[in-house]
Design a protein around this motif. Structure first.
Motif, PDB file in Angstrom:
ATOM      1  N   TYR A  51       0.844  -1.189   0.000  1.00 50.75           N
ATOM      2  CA  TYR A  51       0.000   0.000   0.000  1.00 50.75           C
ATOM      3  C   TYR A  51       0.883   1.245   0.000  1.00 50.75           C
ATOM      4  O   TYR A  51       1.878   1.304   0.726  1.00 50.75           O
ATOM      5  N   SER A  52       0.520   2.219  -0.809  1.00 43.30           N
ATOM      6  CA  SER A  52       1.320   3.434  -0.941  1.00 43.30           C
ATOM      7  C   SER A  52       0.566   4.616  -0.348  1.00 43.30           C
ATOM      8  O   SER A  52      -0.617   4.837  -0.654  1.00 43.30           O
ATOM      9  N   SER A  53       1.251   5.362   0.503  1.00 44.15           N
ATOM     10  CA  SER A  53       0.703   6.584   1.105  1.00 44.15           C
ATOM     11  C   SER A  53       1.636   7.744   0.784  1.00 44.15           C
ATOM     12  O   SER A  53       2.863   7.609   0.896  1.00 44.15           O
ATOM     13  N   THR A 128       6.467   9.410  -0.861  1.00 39.35           N
ATOM     14  CA  THR A 128       5.582   8.244  -0.951  1.00 39.35           C
ATOM     15  C   THR A 128       6.244   7.056  -0.263  1.00 39.35           C
ATOM     16  O   THR A 128       7.420   6.779  -0.508  1.00 39.35           O
ATOM     17  N   SER A 130       5.763   2.898   0.632  1.00 37.20           N
ATOM     18  CA  SER A 130       5.079   1.638   0.329  1.00 37.20           C
ATOM     19  C   SER A 130       5.305   0.661   1.479  1.00 37.20           C
ATOM     20  O   SER A 130       6.460   0.446   1.895  1.00 37.20           O
ATOM     21  N   PRO A 134      -1.710  -0.693   5.305  1.00 35.54           N
ATOM     22  CA  PRO A 134      -2.068   0.668   4.857  1.00 35.54           C
ATOM     23  C   PRO A 134      -1.981   1.704   5.969  1.00 35.54           C
ATOM     24  O   PRO A 134      -1.562   2.841   5.733  1.00 35.54           O
ATOM     25  N   GLN A 138       0.658   5.009   6.155  1.00 30.47           N
ATOM     26  CA  GLN A 138       0.294   6.399   6.417  1.00 30.47           C
ATOM     27  C   GLN A 138       1.108   6.980   7.570  1.00 30.47           C
ATOM     28  O   GLN A 138       1.612   8.110   7.489  1.00 30.47           O
ATOM     29  N   PRO A 170      -4.385   4.686   2.259  1.00 26.92           N
ATOM     30  CA  PRO A 170      -4.717   3.953   1.018  1.00 26.92           C
ATOM     31  C   PRO A 170      -5.798   2.910   1.265  1.00 26.92           C
ATOM     32  O   PRO A 170      -5.803   2.234   2.292  1.00 26.92           O
ATOM     33  N   SER A 174      -1.303  -0.805  -4.046  1.00 30.33           N
ATOM     34  CA  SER A 174      -0.687  -0.177  -5.216  1.00 30.33           C
ATOM     35  C   SER A 174       0.105  -1.182  -6.044  1.00 30.33           C
ATOM     36  O   SER A 174       0.380  -0.955  -7.221  1.00 30.33           O
TER      37      SER A 174
END
Length: 249
Positions: A51-53, A128, A130, A134, A138, A170, A174
């Protein structure tokens, strides 16, 4: 496919090649589907979703004033590269790992961070992160922004670092891109299967028909010996015709 066995050269008839591929089209498609399904299963079962934030900051250098010279603009273009280097340095990553209690090395955390310039001036920078979780992605992004901001002012002698956007939560992975991997597996299977069919056909130099003898060897065929099964069928037909004639008499 028209082949000439002279001087070790092979001439290919594209129409016959296309006919061979169409004859094996079912097997080619099945190979593509099998590879696509395999790629889908590997992606779902053996690859960890990431997950990318992302968060954005605005850096304000002390050279910024009401008027800006050309040299200041030139220096601004290098600002994003300097910020990226600092964000991924051990100075920042080690502090983030300590604050969040992450079970990661500095190198692992640095590899999960990407930094890019959002504005042409190099002052708006996007960070960003990863991560498999999620919520933690963040938290890491926000913590990196806060830690990096303090280091920017202290180390790079910037006037201020302001938050443009806080890190988002997210709602979907991703990576990996399941659809892309499945499509690549499907296309790859089709291409490989078609290549195998073409190679096997090109390298097959067996004489199978009367036309092959005349085409490849340049020899006229005087006669053809039928297969044993075909001979038996002909004999059965002759016997059946004789029995019909006897019944008519």
């Amino acid at each position: 496919m028209e082949k000439q066995f002279q001087d070790d050269e092979v001439e290919i008839d594209l129409r016959e090649l296309f006919a061979v591929l169409m004859d094996k089209i079912l097997w080619i498609l099945l190979a593509g589907v099998a590879c696509g399904v395999a790629a889908f299963l590997v992606t779902k079962l053996f690859m960890t979703p990431m997950y990318s934030s992302s968060t954005q900051i605005y850096v304000l250098s002390k050279q910024n004033s009401e008027t800006m010279s050309y040299n200041d603009l030139q220096l601004s273009t290098q600002l994003a590269e300097d910020c990226a280097a600092l964000i991924q340095s051990r100075t920042v990553t080690s502090q983030v790992i300590e604050e969040l209690g992450l079970d990661m090395t500095d190198e692992q955390l640095a590899s999960s961070i990407s930094v890019e310039e959002v504005s042409s001036s190099g002052r708006v920078i996007q960070i960003t992160v990863s991560y498999p979780d999620p919520v933690m992605a963040q938290r890491i992004a926000d913590t990196i922004r806060e830690v990096a901001a303090g280091n920017f002012v202290e180390i790079m002698d910037l006037e201020a670092v302001n938050t443009v956007e806080e890190a988002n939560l997210p709602d979907s992975p991703s990576s990996p891109n399941t659809k892309m991997y499945t499509l690549l597996g499907l296309l790859g299977g089709i291409v490989v299967a078609a290549a195998v069919v073409i190679i096997v056909f090109i390298t097959n130099d067996k004489i199978r028909t009367q036309d092959d003898v005349e085409k490849y060897l340049g020899i006229s065929v005087l006669g053809v010996i039928p297969d044993s099964d075909e001979g038996m069928n002909n004999e059965e037909q002759v016997n059946a015709q004789k029995q019909k004639k006897v019944k008519k008499k």
